[in-house]
Design a protein around this motif. Structure first.
Motif, PDB file in Angstrom:
ATOM      1  N   ASP A 113       0.867  -1.181   0.000  1.00 35.77           N
ATOM      2  CA  ASP A 113       0.000   0.000   0.000  1.00 35.77           C
ATOM      3  C   ASP A 113       0.900   1.226   0.000  1.00 35.77           C
ATOM      4  OD1 ASP A 113      -2.184   1.623   0.034  1.00 35.77           O
ATOM      5  OD2 ASP A 113      -2.802   1.159   2.084  1.00 35.77           O
TER       6      ASP A 113
ATOM      7  N   THR B 205      -6.516   1.263  -1.696  1.00 34.19           N
ATOM      8  CA  THR B 205      -5.137   0.817  -1.478  1.00 34.19           C
ATOM      9  C   THR B 205      -4.420   0.733  -2.819  1.00 34.19           C
ATOM     10  OG1 THR B 205      -5.844  -1.494  -1.559  1.00 34.19           O
ATOM     11  CG2 THR B 205      -5.688  -0.463   0.622  1.00 34.19           C
TER      12      THR B 205
ATOM     13  N   HIS C  14      -7.546  -4.876  -6.758  1.00 33.56           N
ATOM     14  CA  HIS C  14      -7.197  -3.454  -6.767  1.00 33.56           C
ATOM     15  C   HIS C  14      -7.494  -2.879  -8.149  1.00 33.56           C
ATOM     16  CE1 HIS C  14      -4.962  -4.011  -2.972  1.00 33.56           C
ATOM     17  NE2 HIS C  14      -4.527  -5.126  -3.511  1.00 33.56           N
TER      18      HIS C  14
END
Length: 211
Positions: free
Chosen positions: A113, A128, A153
């Protein structure tokens, strides 16, 4: 005007806006849009985002084969992998924006992150941000590294390279990329200072409210 014609004009206008505001330069960066039939429009290889021609944008079929326009960016696989892992993605933005790249070369960032939750809008639009290990531009092995993260993500940061961001629209992907770049700039400005980031509870509340 057809869906594809609107999409072509949208890509050209977005590229020019990013270029004119200094978020990309030269022939760096690439954009793509997924059409309703599953095919993609992408910016061509060696093209400046500030001077795109809608008629010369690359077109790829749903299997990723080049079927029209100029040859696609050599980083087309980055876009294809993001789409394959994220069924809701309708656009992908990849830039070499200055502050994001600067953060990507720092030795002491957390690869799980990269940026702290400095602002609510960063949490809402980016969440993130994992760091993808360095590969040379165009290296096919980079596809696997991005694919391994993309299902969890919608934004990743390529080490020594720049961000790749997927969104439910080109506008959403662009706004998230801009938020990432601004947060990277703030992060660099604040290095060495005692800062107050959002707390885990505040981050959790934002995710509860905004997803």
């Amino acid at each position: 005007m057809s869906e594809e014609a609107r999409a072509r004009d949208n890509l050209v206008a977005t590229g020019k806006s990013l270029f004119d505001r200094g978020l990309t330069f030269g022939s760096t960066g690439n954009l793509s849009l997924r059409l309703d039939d599953g095919s993609w429009l992408m910016t061509p290889t060696n093209a400046s985002l500030g001077a795109l021609d809608p008629a010369r944008l690359s077109k790829l079929d749903p299997e990723g084969r080049h079927v029209g326009g100029d040859a696609p960016t050599k980083e087309a696989f980055l876009h294809v992998e993001m789409y394959r892992q994220r069924c809701d993605a309708r656009a992908v933005v990849h830039l070499h924006s200055t502050h994001s790249v600067a953060v990507s070369v720092l030795a002491d960032i957390d690869p799980a992150d990269v940026l702290p939750p400095i602002t609510a809008y960063y949490v809402m639009r980016v969440g993130t941000l994992p760091l993808v290990p360095y590969y040379p531009p165009g290296d096919p092995a980079l596809a696997g590294a991005v694919s391994a993260l993309a299902s969890r993500h919608h934004a990743v940061l390529l080490a020594n390279h720049g961000p790749v961001v997927a969104g439910t629209s080109l506008e959403a992907a662009t706004h998230a990329t801009e938020e990432l770049e601004e947060t990277a700039r703030l992060f660099l400005l604040l290095r060495g200072q005692a800062i107050r980031t959002l707390t885990p509870d505040q981050v959790a509340e934002l995710r509860r409210r905004f997803g």
